[in-house]
Design a protein around this motif. Structure first.
Motif, PDB file in Angstrom:
ATOM      1  N   LEU A 237      42.509  38.940  38.051  1.00  0.00           N
ATOM      2  CA  LEU A 237      42.849  40.365  38.108  1.00  0.00           C
ATOM      3  C   LEU A 237      43.986  40.612  39.093  1.00  0.00           C
ATOM      4  O   LEU A 237      44.919  41.376  38.806  1.00  0.00           O
ATOM      5  CB  LEU A 237      41.619  41.186  38.508  1.00  0.00           C
ATOM      6  CG  LEU A 237      40.561  41.412  37.426  1.00  0.00           C
ATOM      7  CD1 LEU A 237      39.321  42.055  38.024  1.00  0.00           C
ATOM      8  CD2 LEU A 237      41.122  42.289  36.312  1.00  0.00           C
ATOM      9  N   GLU A 238      43.921  39.973  40.244  1.00  0.00           N
ATOM     10  CA  GLU A 238      45.000  40.102  41.234  1.00  0.00           C
ATOM     11  C   GLU A 238      46.313  39.576  40.676  1.00  0.00           C
ATOM     12  O   GLU A 238      47.375  40.179  40.870  1.00  0.00           O
ATOM     13  CB  GLU A 238      44.626  39.354  42.508  1.00  0.00           C
ATOM     14  CG  GLU A 238      43.540  40.034  43.323  1.00  0.00           C
ATOM     15  CD  GLU A 238      43.142  39.215  44.540  1.00  0.00           C
ATOM     16  OE1 GLU A 238      43.461  38.000  44.585  1.00  0.00           O
ATOM     17  OE2 GLU A 238      42.508  39.780  45.455  1.00  0.00           O
ATOM     18  N   ALA A 239      46.233  38.453  39.955  1.00  0.00           N
ATOM     19  CA  ALA A 239      47.437  37.874  39.358  1.00  0.00           C
ATOM     20  C   ALA A 239      48.052  38.831  38.354  1.00  0.00           C
ATOM     21  O   ALA A 239      49.271  39.048  38.329  1.00  0.00           O
ATOM     22  CB  ALA A 239      47.100  36.549  38.679  1.00  0.00           C
ATOM     23  N   ILE A 240      47.212  39.441  37.525  1.00  0.00           N
ATOM     24  CA  ILE A 240      47.684  40.323  36.450  1.00  0.00           C
ATOM     25  C   ILE A 240      48.154  41.666  36.992  1.00  0.00           C
ATOM     26  O   ILE A 240      49.231  42.152  36.650  1.00  0.00           O
ATOM     27  CB  ILE A 240      46.558  40.519  35.412  1.00  0.00           C
ATOM     28  CG1 ILE A 240      46.290  39.195  34.673  1.00  0.00           C
ATOM     29  CG2 ILE A 240      46.904  41.629  34.426  1.00  0.00           C
ATOM     30  CD1 ILE A 240      44.974  39.166  33.923  1.00  0.00           C
ATOM     31  N   VAL A 241      47.345  42.278  37.849  1.00  0.00           N
ATOM     32  CA  VAL A 241      47.624  43.643  38.313  1.00  0.00           C
ATOM     33  C   VAL A 241      48.721  43.675  39.375  1.00  0.00           C
ATOM     34  O   VAL A 241      49.570  44.583  39.381  1.00  0.00           O
ATOM     35  CB  VAL A 241      46.331  44.300  38.852  1.00  0.00           C
ATOM     36  CG1 VAL A 241      46.624  45.671  39.460  1.00  0.00           C
ATOM     37  CG2 VAL A 241      45.307  44.420  37.723  1.00  0.00           C
ATOM     38  N   LEU A 242      48.701  42.692  40.256  1.00  0.00           N
ATOM     39  CA  LEU A 242      49.666  42.682  41.356  1.00  0.00           C
ATOM     40  C   LEU A 242      50.824  41.726  41.107  1.00  0.00           C
ATOM     41  O   LEU A 242      51.680  41.553  41.977  1.00  0.00           O
ATOM     42  CB  LEU A 242      48.965  42.301  42.666  1.00  0.00           C
ATOM     43  CG  LEU A 242      47.730  43.139  43.056  1.00  0.00           C
ATOM     44  CD1 LEU A 242      47.138  42.620  44.353  1.00  0.00           C
ATOM     45  CD2 LEU A 242      48.108  44.617  43.180  1.00  0.00           C
ATOM     46  N   LEU A 304      41.911  47.759  43.970  1.00  0.00           N
ATOM     47  CA  LEU A 304      43.017  47.211  43.193  1.00  0.00           C
ATOM     48  C   LEU A 304      43.751  48.325  42.443  1.00  0.00           C
ATOM     49  O   LEU A 304      44.988  48.328  42.367  1.00  0.00           O
ATOM     50  CB  LEU A 304      42.475  46.170  42.202  1.00  0.00           C
ATOM     51  CG  LEU A 304      43.397  45.013  41.802  1.00  0.00           C
ATOM     52  CD1 LEU A 304      43.981  44.302  43.023  1.00  0.00           C
ATOM     53  CD2 LEU A 304      42.635  44.013  40.942  1.00  0.00           C
ATOM     54  N   ALA A 305      42.984  49.285  41.921  1.00  0.00           N
ATOM     55  CA  ALA A 305      43.582  50.404  41.185  1.00  0.00           C
ATOM     56  C   ALA A 305      44.503  51.226  42.074  1.00  0.00           C
ATOM     57  O   ALA A 305      45.549  51.714  41.626  1.00  0.00           O
ATOM     58  CB  ALA A 305      42.485  51.284  40.600  1.00  0.00           C
ATOM     59  N   ASN A 306      44.114  51.369  43.335  1.00  0.00           N
ATOM     60  CA  ASN A 306      44.880  52.213  44.258  1.00  0.00           C
ATOM     61  C   ASN A 306      45.861  51.428  45.127  1.00  0.00           C
ATOM     62  O   ASN A 306      46.496  52.004  46.020  1.00  0.00           O
ATOM     63  CB  ASN A 306      43.906  53.009  45.140  1.00  0.00           C
ATOM     64  CG  ASN A 306      43.100  54.015  44.347  1.00  0.00           C
ATOM     65  OD1 ASN A 306      43.656  54.899  43.712  1.00  0.00           O
ATOM     66  ND2 ASN A 306      41.780  53.863  44.355  1.00  0.00           N
ATOM     67  N   ASN A 307      45.983  50.130  44.853  1.00  0.00           N
ATOM     68  CA  ASN A 307      46.937  49.303  45.591  1.00  0.00           C
ATOM     69  C   ASN A 307      48.366  49.755  45.265  1.00  0.00           C
ATOM     70  O   ASN A 307      48.715  49.958  44.096  1.00  0.00           O
ATOM     71  CB  ASN A 307      46.741  47.838  45.211  1.00  0.00           C
ATOM     72  CG  ASN A 307      47.512  46.891  46.104  1.00  0.00           C
ATOM     73  OD1 ASN A 307      48.731  46.970  46.230  1.00  0.00           O
ATOM     74  ND2 ASN A 307      46.789  45.967  46.733  1.00  0.00           N
TER      75      ASN A 307
END
Length: 346
Positions: A237-242, A304-307
């Motif tokens: 998720l971190e890889a995809i979102v960030l 993660l959503a609010n990062n």
């Protein structure tokens, strides 16, 4: 070490026998209970919904609550009795009066499997049914039932259980069976159940067989079903979102990554990404996400959503949806997700 198990299959052992025992189908139960209390049931019902939601079980309870004796309850599997001759035989049988009850109740399971000619024959009976006959048709594929049949039945939709309801269901059965199980394992089993009570029981039973020390934990689930753990999912998720290449490398380099269930992994990722996307755009409340994934996972998704570096957009989600389609036919199951992440990272 595999434990020897000699008992009734859990789903059958805990199959509800009363309306009040049925979980998660309040609307359906209210309607059929009202029919029983009024003494004026419809002549035909169409129970529709996915596998393992209790359609046949509720049909049996309904028949029993109408004081129908077992000798006047007939169950027909339309997957094997699907032809015109089978329905003609049924029509002849319907004409006879009940043996011990006010009604003869016919439960026709997987009714969508009937042939076109068989449906036409059934239609004639539904158009002019004897006063003593009640038909309960059950299907997992509503769209395959002809409109002419639908229009002559009272249609009742069985709902899929939420993650929270399935977790409570699994926890309750585990408690009754004296099965030790961690909260994380319960959550994973609920996700593996494919929104089915029957599958939830089957998964719990299988995990219990494979548990060596009597306790089912996340490692037992992972080893039994090839389930990715939360650490791996969150790295992805971190890889995809960030757009975090380090997280991607760490996740894909995880020991055994190529051998896990990648269809399940993509489903689990997409479920979380949907919630994450909706949290970001204020389309869903955090407590709703908690019901699905638990408090810790929901808080991680919210952070993660609010990062400020959140790069999630519709194009990324579509790439992952495409990967889910491709994984079903890819000879290398890890390849579609690996390609999608590579594409997302640029």
């Amino acid at each position: 070490m595999i434990k020897e198990v000699a008992h009734t299959v859990l789903y059958r052992k805990y199959r509800p026998e009363r309306f009040e025992d049925v979980v998660g189908q309040e609307t359906v139960i209210n309607l059929v209970e009202s029919a029983v209390k009024s003494g004026k049931p419809a002549h035909a019902y169409l129970f529709t919904g996915g596998r393992g939601l209790g359609k046949t079980t509720v049909a049996r309870i309904f028949a029993k609550e109408l004081n129908t004796k077992p000798t006047d309850i007939y169950e027909i599997d339309a997957a094997s009795k699907r032809g015109i001759d089978d329905i003609r035989e049924l029509r002849e049988h319907v004409r006879g009066t009940p043996m011990e009850s006010k009604y003869k109740v016919y439960i026709i399971d997987e009714v969508h499997m009937l042939t076109k000619e068989a449906f036409n024959a059934l239609l004639k009976t539904l158009e002019e049914p004897p006063a003593h006959a009640i038909f309960i048709l059950a299907t997992t594929e509503f769209d395959k039932v002809p409109d002419t049949i639908k229009s002559r039945t009272q249609m009742l939709q069985f709902k899929h259980p939420t993650q929270e309801i399935l977790e409570l269901y699994i926890t309750d059965i585990a408690k009754k069976e004296l099965i030790k199980i961690t909260k994380e394992a319960v959550s994973l089993l609920a996700q593996l159940a494919d929104k089915s009570y029957r599958d939830a029981c089957g998964r719990l039973e299988e995990a219990n067989i494979h548990s060596a020390d009597g306790e089912i934990n996340a490692d037992i689930i992972a080893n039994s079903f090839g389930v990715p753990n939360s650490v791996l999912i969150n790295k992805l998720l971190e890889a995809i979102v960030l757009s975090n290449a380090e997280s991607a490398s760490s996740a894909i380099g995880t020991n055994g990554f190529a051998n896990i269930n990648h269809e399940l992994l993509l489903n689990m990722l997409l479920m979380r990404i949907r919630s994450l996307h909706m949290l970001r755009h204020k389309m869903i409340k955090l407590d709703e996400v908690e019901k699905t994934f638990g408090k810790d996972e929901a808080n991680f998704l919210n952070e993660l959503a609010n990062n400020k570096d959140n790069k999630l957009n519709s194009a990324i989600i579509i790439k992952l949806l495409d990967a889910l389609v491709m994984v079903k036919r890819s000879p290398v199951k890890s390849l579609p997700l690996e390609l999608a992440i590579s594409d997302i990272l640029g």
